[in-house]
Design a protein around this motif. Sequence first.
Motif, PDB file in Angstrom:
ATOM      1  N   TYR A 309     120.933 -38.928  38.873  1.00 41.60           N
ATOM      2  CA  TYR A 309     122.323 -38.488  38.937  1.00 41.60           C
ATOM      3  C   TYR A 309     122.461 -36.970  38.762  1.00 41.60           C
ATOM      4  O   TYR A 309     123.533 -36.423  38.962  1.00 41.60           O
ATOM      5  CB  TYR A 309     123.140 -39.187  37.853  1.00 41.60           C
ATOM      6  N   ARG A 330     118.834 -33.719  48.765  1.00 45.85           N
ATOM      7  CA  ARG A 330     120.252 -33.538  49.047  1.00 45.85           C
ATOM      8  C   ARG A 330     120.538 -32.176  49.646  1.00 45.85           C
ATOM      9  O   ARG A 330     121.644 -31.919  50.088  1.00 45.85           O
ATOM     10  CB  ARG A 330     121.060 -33.641  47.766  1.00 45.85           C
TER      11      ARG A 330
ATOM     12  N   GLY B 228     123.008 -40.713  44.712  1.00 44.35           N
ATOM     13  CA  GLY B 228     122.520 -40.426  46.056  1.00 44.35           C
ATOM     14  C   GLY B 228     123.106 -41.305  47.147  1.00 44.35           C
ATOM     15  O   GLY B 228     122.703 -41.217  48.301  1.00 44.35           O
ATOM     16  N   GLY B 230     126.182 -41.212  48.260  1.00 42.28           N
ATOM     17  CA  GLY B 230     127.078 -40.461  49.125  1.00 42.28           C
ATOM     18  C   GLY B 230     128.491 -40.279  48.583  1.00 42.28           C
ATOM     19  O   GLY B 230     129.411 -39.994  49.348  1.00 42.28           O
ATOM     20  N   LYS B 231     128.679 -40.389  47.293  1.00 43.18           N
ATOM     21  CA  LYS B 231     130.011 -40.211  46.714  1.00 43.18           C
ATOM     22  C   LYS B 231     130.528 -38.787  46.932  1.00 43.18           C
ATOM     23  O   LYS B 231     131.656 -38.583  47.380  1.00 43.18           O
ATOM     24  CB  LYS B 231     129.974 -40.499  45.196  1.00 43.18           C
ATOM     25  N   THR B 232     129.690 -37.834  46.627  1.00 35.93           N
ATOM     26  CA  THR B 232     130.129 -36.447  46.704  1.00 35.93           C
ATOM     27  C   THR B 232     130.380 -36.028  48.155  1.00 35.93           C
ATOM     28  O   THR B 232     131.393 -35.382  48.460  1.00 35.93           O
ATOM     29  CB  THR B 232     129.096 -35.527  46.043  1.00 35.93           C
ATOM     30  N   VAL B 233     129.476 -36.416  49.039  1.00 34.10           N
ATOM     31  CA  VAL B 233     129.669 -36.074  50.452  1.00 34.10           C
ATOM     32  C   VAL B 233     130.981 -36.674  50.949  1.00 34.10           C
ATOM     33  O   VAL B 233     131.763 -36.026  51.644  1.00 34.10           O
ATOM     34  CB  VAL B 233     128.478 -36.562  51.303  1.00 34.10           C
ATOM     35  N   ARG B 255     126.922 -31.451  39.660  1.00 33.05           N
ATOM     36  CA  ARG B 255     126.075 -30.290  39.932  1.00 33.05           C
ATOM     37  C   ARG B 255     126.899 -29.054  40.320  1.00 33.05           C
ATOM     38  O   ARG B 255     127.830 -29.156  41.113  1.00 33.05           O
ATOM     39  CB  ARG B 255     125.123 -30.618  41.080  1.00 33.05           C
TER      40      ARG B 255
END
Lengths: 432, 570
Positions: A309, A330, B228, B230-233, B255
């Motif tokens: 995370y 990412r 990873g 894809g929540k943020t995207v 981040r």
Amino acid sequence: MQKVYSKIESISGNVITVTATGVRNKELAVVETRYGPSLAEVIRLKRDEVALQVFNGGRGVSTGDEVRFMGEPMKVSFSDNLLGRIFDGSGRPRDGGPELADTLIEIGGPSVNPARRIVPQNMVRTGIPMIDVFNSLVESQKLPIFSVSGEPYNELLARIALQAEVDIIILGGMGLKYDDYLFFKETLEKGGVLSRTVFFVHTAADPVVESLLVPDVSLAVAENFAIHGRRVLVLLTDMTNFADAMKEIAITMEQVPSNRGYPGDLYTQLASRYEKAVDFEGSGSITILGVTTMPGDDVTHPVPDNTGYITEGQFYLRNGRIEPFGSLSRLKQQVNGKTRPDHRAIMDGMIKLYAAYKESLEKKSMGFKMSDWDEKLLTYGEMFEREMMDLSVNIPLEAALDKGWEIMASCFVPEETGLKSELIDQYWTNKV
Amino acid sequence: MVSVEFTGEATMNEVCYIHSGGKRLKSEIIRINGNVADIQVFEMTTGIGVGDDVEFTGELLSVQLGPGLLGQVYDGLQNPLPKLAEECGFFLDRGVYLSALNETKVWEFTPSVEAGAKVEAGDQIGFVKEGIFNHWIMVPFQLGGVLTVKRIVAAGGYTVNDTVAEVEDEKGDLHPLTMVFNWPVKRAVKCYAERLKPSETLITKLRIIDTFIPVAKGGTYCIPGPFGAGKTVLQQVTSKNAEVDIVIIAACGERAGEVVETIKEFPELLDPKTGRSLMERTVIICNTSSMPVAAREASVYTAVSIGEYYRQMGLNVLLLADSTSRWAQAMREMSGRLEEIPGEEAFPAYLESLIAAFYERAGIVRLKNGGNGSVTIGGTVSPAGGNFEEPVTQATLKVVGAFHGLSRQRSDARKYPAIHPLESWSKYTGIIDEKKTEYGRSILFKGDEVDQMMKVVGEEGTSLDDYIIYLKSDLLDFVYVQQNSFDPVDAAVEPERQQHVYDILMDILTAKLDFAGKDEARTWFNRVRQNFLDYNGKEWKSDEFNKLEATISQLLADKKIGAEAYAEGF
Ligand SMILES: Nc1ncnc2c1ncn2[C@@H]1O[C@H](COP(=O)(O)OP(=O)(O)OP(=O)(O)O)[C@@H](O)[C@H]1O
Ligand SMILES: [Mg+2]
């Protein structure tokens, strides 16, 4: 001004308490035990009751030992004199060289203002197709290798370190096996980079708590090099040991655990280290490659889970290969749009097909008749594993992309690939 | 956490400053017991010692509301980060607090009321131009009762701190008004006439959302998913493409790099509707994971307060919080330090009610002047181990109006956006007739059943009809549910195009198709898929778009021999 106290009130695990006044949070102290001095850090103040964590561990500390408060938090020396040197977890020389005391810097300092960061944009080429094609590594990325013990993760770290174009390498070892420590030393030496490497090594034989300092010390030094314009690669192996040391302290301090005994702030603690990875506007950068071993090969274990995370992807190392599923960079989209027009399409398309291959494989293992399509996928999957995934493959990105088209052309007709027609027109290699 | 002995009075959530090592460190009272106040420090606590002085301010933790918020990048306590960088350089130095708004900028103020007018909290008294918006200057939200405007300045240039009006309350006390006021972040703004039911679709330009699991203006939704997935995207593309007036991004405990992408990218991107940079409609509240955890807890409240402020001007605001789990964890850390009795997974027992209260601050409202405004809240959730059976996900699911659950399986297979089309749900209405979307869903559902069955009985044990359903469902998934956010055209699909394309797909999904066998069927579907994929990448109504559409129709005409029984009614 240094104050000395000679009565330790309690010793529990690696935490001691003394009665003292004028002490500040996070202040450093030295405990003089009969086995030699140990550093300790103030972790709680309750009126005049001071709790400290002792980095050499509580074992052998006696109630009559002297505690000397240093009047300031932990610091480490920073200069080019560090290069080529080997230190232990708290910054003492491990290589017989002189102690360094010039320009002391704070460790665990404040975080970088997001407004002064820049968007990372330089690809770090590794020659490993599973990284370069499918999950490109980018300068200033923070990325761990997820693995179980026994996998060649340290070899992979060393290989990337040697291949990456960076100015300085900092190795932070936590609970590192002595053999692995020697392996790093030899490999970096053979690769001719030892003279621009700094080691902060805590080995499996050292007291567990001492590993707590390794990431902070390594990253503080890295940060200062980066501010001075250097591109720094920090290798941290193994962060699970670091998390376990934190767990030990938390339990001693009777904190309420959140998940499998780990403290509730595990995420924050790990993040404050990994977030040191940065590309400074107008200056250098820090890239962090870590190792997170997964107890019981369980990715939902709190350490890999919280790490996933926090970091900008992860490489799954399993059976000596970087697995396409679960592995992720990412930051790849920051760089893979500028390499070759087919890069992204190959990246997604080949993985989708590989996923379909896995399904066919499962059907096969259950004894079902394989259709033509299944057969094609089986051929494809095997080729993909052999010519792309195998870690012994060491080719530049462009060659790997060509290889990708070649593999697909030898298995499928174009419309079976799900790729856009324009790319197929341009790159499809008609093999007989 | 720090415990302080005090004399006199102390208020819950009051701001105080610890004087330590020559610095003033901002803190907030979170518990009072006798003459001891427990305070959380919004900074690193290194160097604080027993005996340090603490200054009590008497003020609750507040945001500054006024013109100039748009385009700003703040930390969780509304410190402007670019300004801070000018002052302090690369690092976030402790104890430096700057004014949230530019205090020297001159705004052209136009009054909208006259002396003698009766006003209430939240009523408009004039406006300035902030970018493309009329930024209404309002009576501060905390002023009670009916007020009389005693004096209002003439149109002209003023700074935020200049007095622009004077109002008298019912008791006869005079209040000078500037263009800025403070509002305690943890209190919801309620100066509207009534709350309405969210009914209008909030267009995200993501097909799967607008068509199958829509969001409504004034509604709430959550995006849980493993790391990873894809929540943020998903939130990043939504923040670019959503059809709203204002977007507030709360980067909460995630981040820093992700925020930087937005900070650098948005000023360059143009909003197709207004022709202005996206940054002009955006506010970023950024308290990333390595920034002090207490300020992280405050950051979502700072964000929603700013949202409510703009809603009060009659605007539609979208608040995207990434990630609400980090906010919950911040509460857990504090609760742990307070040694409260822990609930599940050591989260505090009051977690659920705080999550509910936060989402309650969303809503579409009718203002007293008759206009409407809305705050929509979308929050990501980061469940431990990717398992939705955990306190934060569960508490959130109880209160939100839509659930966009991301699936590890789909993200591993690069099926983006990795929202699970069958497990996700929404209580709101979308842009396509529900009967049609239900049909699409049923195809996905049946296709999934056939897929499961094929895993047991193999392909040869599956009938051709079932196999065709499976291929239909796969097609719908591949060319409609999935969407390429990195393709310039496919990234954002207007509702009109979604409706058009969905109808074309419906023709295929309802058709009875004539195939000799499975291989022929698969080949045909592959070809259709290929053309559809290319079609998705072409500009709406361009020549190539039309040509590909014709090709697809021809392919269908070649094989269509009527309608399927299960497609009755279409
Ligand atoms: N719609 C998409 N199209 C293409 N790639 C995507 C998409 N969504 C996600 N990805 C890929 O997955 C990566 C991770 O996505 P993202 O950062 O949004 O995950 P996340 O769910 O926010 O994870 P975390 O919880 O760790 O923050 C991205 O960097 C990108 O490579
Ligand atoms: Mg994220």
